[in-house]
Design an enzyme around this catalytic site. Structure first.
Site, PDB file in Angstrom:
ATOM      1  N   ASN A  58       4.284  -5.468   5.430  1.00  0.00           N
ATOM      2  CA  ASN A  58       3.321  -6.510   5.801  1.00  0.00           C
ATOM      3  C   ASN A  58       3.959  -7.885   5.965  1.00  0.00           C
ATOM      4  O   ASN A  58       3.255  -8.881   6.085  1.00  0.00           O
ATOM      5  CB  ASN A  58       2.224  -6.609   4.733  1.00  0.00           C
ATOM      6  CG  ASN A  58       1.457  -5.318   4.592  1.00  0.00           C
ATOM      7  OD1 ASN A  58       1.020  -4.731   5.567  1.00  0.00           O
ATOM      8  ND2 ASN A  58       1.296  -4.864   3.354  1.00  0.00           N
ATOM      9  N   GLY A  76      -1.882  -4.124   1.197  1.00  0.00           N
ATOM     10  CA  GLY A  76      -1.993  -5.268   2.077  1.00  0.00           C
ATOM     11  C   GLY A  76      -1.141  -6.462   1.715  1.00  0.00           C
ATOM     12  O   GLY A  76      -1.193  -7.489   2.403  1.00  0.00           O
ATOM     13  N   HIS A  88       1.061   5.347   6.046  1.00  0.00           N
ATOM     14  CA  HIS A  88       0.511   5.705   4.740  1.00  0.00           C
ATOM     15  C   HIS A  88       0.491   7.216   4.524  1.00  0.00           C
ATOM     16  O   HIS A  88      -0.003   7.966   5.355  1.00  0.00           O
ATOM     17  CB  HIS A  88      -0.902   5.136   4.600  1.00  0.00           C
ATOM     18  CG  HIS A  88      -0.937   3.650   4.742  1.00  0.00           C
ATOM     19  ND1 HIS A  88      -1.314   3.020   5.920  1.00  0.00           N
ATOM     20  CD2 HIS A  88      -0.609   2.665   3.863  1.00  0.00           C
ATOM     21  CE1 HIS A  88      -1.232   1.704   5.746  1.00  0.00           C
ATOM     22  NE2 HIS A  88      -0.800   1.470   4.511  1.00  0.00           N
ATOM     23  N   ASP A 121      -2.325   7.354   9.885  1.00  0.00           N
ATOM     24  CA  ASP A 121      -1.461   6.504  10.703  1.00  0.00           C
ATOM     25  C   ASP A 121      -0.014   6.876  10.422  1.00  0.00           C
ATOM     26  O   ASP A 121       0.258   7.893   9.778  1.00  0.00           O
ATOM     27  CB  ASP A 121      -1.719   5.016  10.425  1.00  0.00           C
ATOM     28  CG  ASP A 121      -1.594   4.660   8.939  1.00  0.00           C
ATOM     29  OD1 ASP A 121      -0.733   5.254   8.252  1.00  0.00           O
ATOM     30  OD2 ASP A 121      -2.356   3.805   8.449  1.00  0.00           O
ATOM     31  N   SER A 141       0.799  -1.224   0.000  1.00  0.00           N
ATOM     32  CA  SER A 141       0.000   0.000   0.000  1.00  0.00           C
ATOM     33  C   SER A 141       0.831   1.272   0.000  1.00  0.00           C
ATOM     34  O   SER A 141       0.354   2.321  -0.440  1.00  0.00           O
ATOM     35  CB  SER A 141      -0.932   0.018   1.216  1.00  0.00           C
ATOM     36  OG  SER A 141      -0.188  -0.108   2.423  1.00  0.00           O
TER      37      SER A 141
END
Length: 252
Positions: free
Chosen positions: A93, A61, A212, A209, A28
């Site tokens: 991830n 993701g 991102h 957050d 992402s």
């Protein structure tokens, strides 16, 4: 003589760029839409800095493992052509998870290391290390005549202390050195751009957050990748535009 020199220069340029496409592969932090509302991935902002087409195949993701297991690398193997480029950047991830989330890589960097985990249905499956997935992809791309740039993952907000970063920064560098792929230390180049801008401005790049970026932040992260590319040894840097070669901050 001038004509011969120009012809040679054009041939050299075409060896790098003519009819080539750059495919971006990641999570992402690179993908269209980023990590949700108000965010976007840096891959969406790289095109102004390269003279050849950029196709963003990053998916939110995903990890090196899930991108592999879902057949996304396999799809690209049938899409690319000789002379193309692949930029691979994973790490956000890929960390361990209990119970298994379908994304976590087996710990370590040894391509021979495996782990046995259970999926959501209780089925036992075998997973591999980050380096196994990345190095296999680089090797396959090379067999198709596609060159790869392995890029370290981007830092989270607040990571202003330039250094080795998390373990996936080291794994990415190791994957590149083992396979002969090009390497961009995206982590440290982003930090250099962020340090020049200051923490207050950088904080505004993260609306949801610490991972991102907003479109404005994604643009800076794309610039940092282009800077790292231009400061490195990859022949892809011959395809940097004037915007890509005139970015601020020095080489590391």
């Amino acid at each position: 003589m001038a004509v011969k020199i120009l012809s040679y220069a054009l041939l050299l340029f075409c060896a790098v760029a003519c009819n080539a496409t750059v495919y971006l592969i990641g999570d992402s932090t690179m993908a269209p839409g980023g990590g949700g509302a108000g965010t976007d991935g840096w891959g969406q902002y790289l095109q102004p800095y390269l003279s050849i087409p950029v196709v963003n195949k990053a998916v939110a993701g995903r990890s090196a493992r899930s991108y592999t297991d879902e057949g996304r690398f396999n799809t690209l193997y049938t899409t690319v052509k000789k002379g193309d480029w692949a930029v691979i950047e994973f790490g956000h991830n890929d960390g361990s998870a209990t119970p298994d989330n379908g994304r976590a890589d087996c710990p370590g960097s040894d391509v021979a290391t495996t782990c046995t985990v259970k999926d959501s249905t209780g089925k036992t499956i075998v997973t591999h290390t980050y380096n196994y997935y990345i190095q296999n992809a680089v090797t396959k791309f090379a067999s198709l005549g596609v060159k790869t740039v392995v890029s370290s993952p981007t830092p989270n907000n607040g990571s202003f202390a330039s250094g080795a970063g998390n373990r996936f920064v080291g794994y990415a560098s190791l994957a590149a050195s083992r396979t002969g792929a090009d390497y961009v230390d995206h982590y440290d180049y982003v930090i250099e751009f962020y340090k020049a801008l200051g923490q207050a401005k950088v904080n505004a790049f993260y609306p949801n957050d610490h991972t991102h970026t907003s479109p404005a932040g994604a643009k800076v992260v794309a610039q940092a990748f282009a800077k790292g590319l231009g400061c490195g040894k990859s022949t892809l840097k011959a395809s940097l535009t004037s915007a890509g070669t005139s970015l601020p901050n020095g080489c590391m």
